[in-house]
Enzyme design. Sequence first.
Site, PDB file in Angstrom:
ATOM      1  CG  ASP A  69      -2.269  -0.627   0.918  1.00 22.06           C
ATOM      2  OD1 ASP A  69      -2.530  -0.842  -0.285  1.00 22.06           O
ATOM      3  OD2 ASP A  69      -3.015  -0.952   1.861  1.00 22.06           O
ATOM      4  CG  ASP A 106       3.997  -3.849  -9.541  1.00 22.23           C
ATOM      5  OD1 ASP A 106       4.593  -3.219  -8.668  1.00 22.23           O
ATOM      6  OD2 ASP A 106       2.762  -4.010  -9.560  1.00 22.23           O
ATOM      7  N   PRO A 160       5.099  -7.542  -5.452  1.00 21.56           N
ATOM      8  CG  PRO A 160       4.396  -9.690  -4.903  1.00 21.56           C
ATOM      9  CD  PRO A 160       5.185  -8.926  -5.913  1.00 21.56           C
ATOM     10  CG  ASN A 187       4.217   7.467  -3.658  1.00 18.20           C
ATOM     11  OD1 ASN A 187       4.074   8.504  -4.306  1.00 18.20           O
ATOM     12  ND2 ASN A 187       3.427   6.410  -3.802  1.00 18.20           N
ATOM     13  N   GLY A 227      39.558 -30.817  19.762  1.00 20.50           N
ATOM     14  CA  GLY A 227      38.852 -29.948  20.696  1.00 20.50           C
ATOM     15  C   GLY A 227      39.409 -28.545  20.609  1.00 20.50           C
ATOM     16  N   GLY A 238      42.824 -25.061  24.679  1.00 19.29           N
ATOM     17  CA  GLY A 238      42.538 -24.940  26.104  1.00 19.29           C
ATOM     18  C   GLY A 238      41.577 -25.994  26.620  1.00 19.29           C
ATOM     19  CB  SER A 295      41.930 -31.560  13.947  1.00 13.92           C
ATOM     20  OG  SER A 295      41.640 -32.200  15.166  1.00 13.92           O
TER      21      SER A 295
END
Lengths: 264, 637
Positions: free
Chosen positions: B34, B107, B109, B162, B473, B476, B547
């Site tokens: 709109d 155009d 929507p 607009n 892992g 640390g 890793s």
Amino acid sequence: MDRLDQLEAQSIYILREAFNRIDNIAMLWSLGKDSNVMIWLSKKAFLGHVPFPVAHLDTGLEFPETYAFRERYAKEWNLKLIADSCPGLETIDDTLPPASRIAARKTAGLKEAIEKYKFNGIIAGIRRDEQSMRAKERVFSPRTADGQWDFRDQPPEFWDQFKTDYPAGVHIRIHPLLHWTELDIWRYIKRENMPIVPLYLAKNGERFRSLGEIGITFPIKSNAASIDEIIAELEVTRTEERAGRAMDHESEDAFERLRADGYM
Amino acid sequence: MNDTTATSAPGQIGKPPLRGMRDLLRIVIVGHVDHGKSTLVGRIFYDTGSLPEGKYESIKAMSERRGMPFEWAFLMDAMQAERDQGITIDTSQIWFKSERRDYVIIDAPGHKEFLKNMITGASQADAAVLVIDAEEGVKEQSRRHGYLLHLLGVRQVAVVVNKMDLVGWSEKRFREVEAEYRAYLKGIGVEPAHVIPVSAREGANVAARAAEMPWYKGPSIVEALDGFNPVAPSKDLPLRFAVQDVYKFDERRIIAGRIESGTLKIGDRLVFSPSNKMARVNSIEVWPADRAKPSTAGAGQSVGVTLDEQIFVERGDIASHEADAPIETDVFRGRIFWLGKEPLTKGARYKLKLNTFEAPVQVQAIEKVIDTGDLSAATPDRVERNQVAEIVFRARRIIALDPYSDLPRTGRFVLVDKFDIAGGGIISMEGYADQRSLITARSTNITRVEHAVSREERWRRNGHKGGVIWMTGLSGAGKSTLAVALEKRLHDEGFHVYILDGDNVRHGLNANLGFSPEDRSENIRRVGEVAALFARAGVIAISAFISPYRSDRDRARTAAGEDFHEIYVKADLATCETRDPKGLYAKARKGEIADFTGISAPYEEPETPELTVDTAQRSATQCVDDLVAYVKQRFRI
């Protein structure tokens, strides 16, 4: 690449996608300017071959010049032509306005062909600039088993990724010329030196701008007797291309109804 | 109307369109529902004299039939449902001409429900006009559409404020809306070419400049459009030739496809990824056959080529030159928009389509879901329809692709859920390695030497099986501590055991490697191969490397075969960061270390490790006990 090169490359890409992704496809050949361009593009895409059948939905109501064109170029272009007759008018929904009802014979003919030859995909030469419902089409556009077009819920289509996955029973319409305009078509015909049905060229101050069945297609006033003159005429015209096609204008939603039901 | 500007206004009512084949620019009109998109399109047509004959009258009739004032939107809203409900449902296209060139207006929507149609329309555009209602201001879809334009790669944007007539042509109101929206666009890295105050209904600043807003000195919409340029695929970028099909209709074997970027010429040596086969271009075929065959072809062209060797090429391969081939990987990050009926979830599988390539992929991680309203990010476990998110995908096979920022046309993809396209995205490889050099075997003519001593004989001599204890892992998490303690315990109990430590191998075997994703992958590849050699020699090799990439660990597993034992040394990031034994996290947080796992580079958790030891929950001694028990049980002959 100029504009015609870009249009051509895009259409070739679409035709190759259709041929690779969808088993058992056919191309609709109305014998009009657009579908001739489509066959020409197929020869380019497949380097001299048209690797699928070409179907003319024959209502028996074409102009004699149109039939002559079909006989000549089916041979010259080495096409696998299917030219079955469409069902008669008495089989068509009689609530449709008269011209729409005649046009709907093609829809019925298409449904018969799909059933008879088990086509999963139909290549059709419609363009967005012809008509505002066609402007909303997708390049790969699914139809339900009974041919219906669900235009309120179409698949997304972007980055040249088309809908190529579908359950059994659905068939796909493929529209390789969707992005072309009427002027593009004529400029391409001119550049490629392609043949056309002579009815497009003016005789006695009249020519056909859009070619359809006898009785529901009307010529326009024109003196454009060559392709160059047609191009010059279209560059300044403000009349719509399908103004001479009766079924588009019978009611506000006439064409929407036709298309929802499976018309091209 | 202001006379001095009116003369320079492009396109005027009744003026015949200009002749000749001209440039074509595709413009999409987007914005909130709109806010007047369809009306604007109608008005552009009217003011440039592009309305077909009788169209004005037929729109008038359609409006009167519905008891409405003249409705410009009916020009493009073709469906009965659209006209009756006064909304645009699906995207549409229409052609018009300015003095400068031809245009396709798309155009789109503005209703959230029809976002897939907005994307369908916007993806085809060279440039965009984003419409905002001056009275209502910036709304949800104003922002979302701006964000999506950026994701879809539409870089030329004009913003139209607009309905200026409804706010009394107020400059103050215009500046408010302009400032708010510019700030939003800045947040996503977009700079609009123009922000234009307009009244589509009154035709103000549409084709001609408006006398009502003398404070505005910029261009009208049509002038702004004339300043944009068509976007063409680039010949200057590296070659990407996407194979669509291979034709054998006659004696020729033709590789058909489109050149997405770059140029190819006869004689070029092409590498086809991801198969990595190579051949030279023999010819570029054309029809009609009597036309001259070209010696080169460039971006945007659909071509058919023959090769000098009959190598196996298939749909989905990407041909390039050897020097600048695409990335090969089985993991990548995508910034996606989701259109699926079902939400996207972690672990779910979809079909990936990237150019003509297709492969199943799995959602490895949902890194974040972005709120297109305020650009904040969250990490939920699902992505709902119409949301934007950053996702890590994993494939079972290697994919050839490019980062979107390098090569847009081979750096974007769609996802198919069952039968439907359910999303699209652009690729980032930040933090992930190109695996091309890791998977391309360069040595040929090599045969393995058979040993005269079997592995069982070695096991019997040692009193236990050989194998790889692969600890993975975060930094640390305790890998080195556990590895050292485990080595000592096992040695004392008579096992043949040796640690491959990260820092140690980097002094020798891997001294030539840095810390880029590629070098880290190569580092792990070498350690994996060495560990496998130890295992075959009958020794228990313990490796203690972060890793972080699953692909790398899988490769190490392949090298050692069934003797591979993946041990996940688990501790959450916060715990590791508190420990920070080498002070690395502190440096990474300050930005002194790039690509630091867990901070600025990904860690991919093992999916099915043989053993997990959680050092955040259990003491080091307990964890070592678990490891010793595992070894005793699994390495028994």
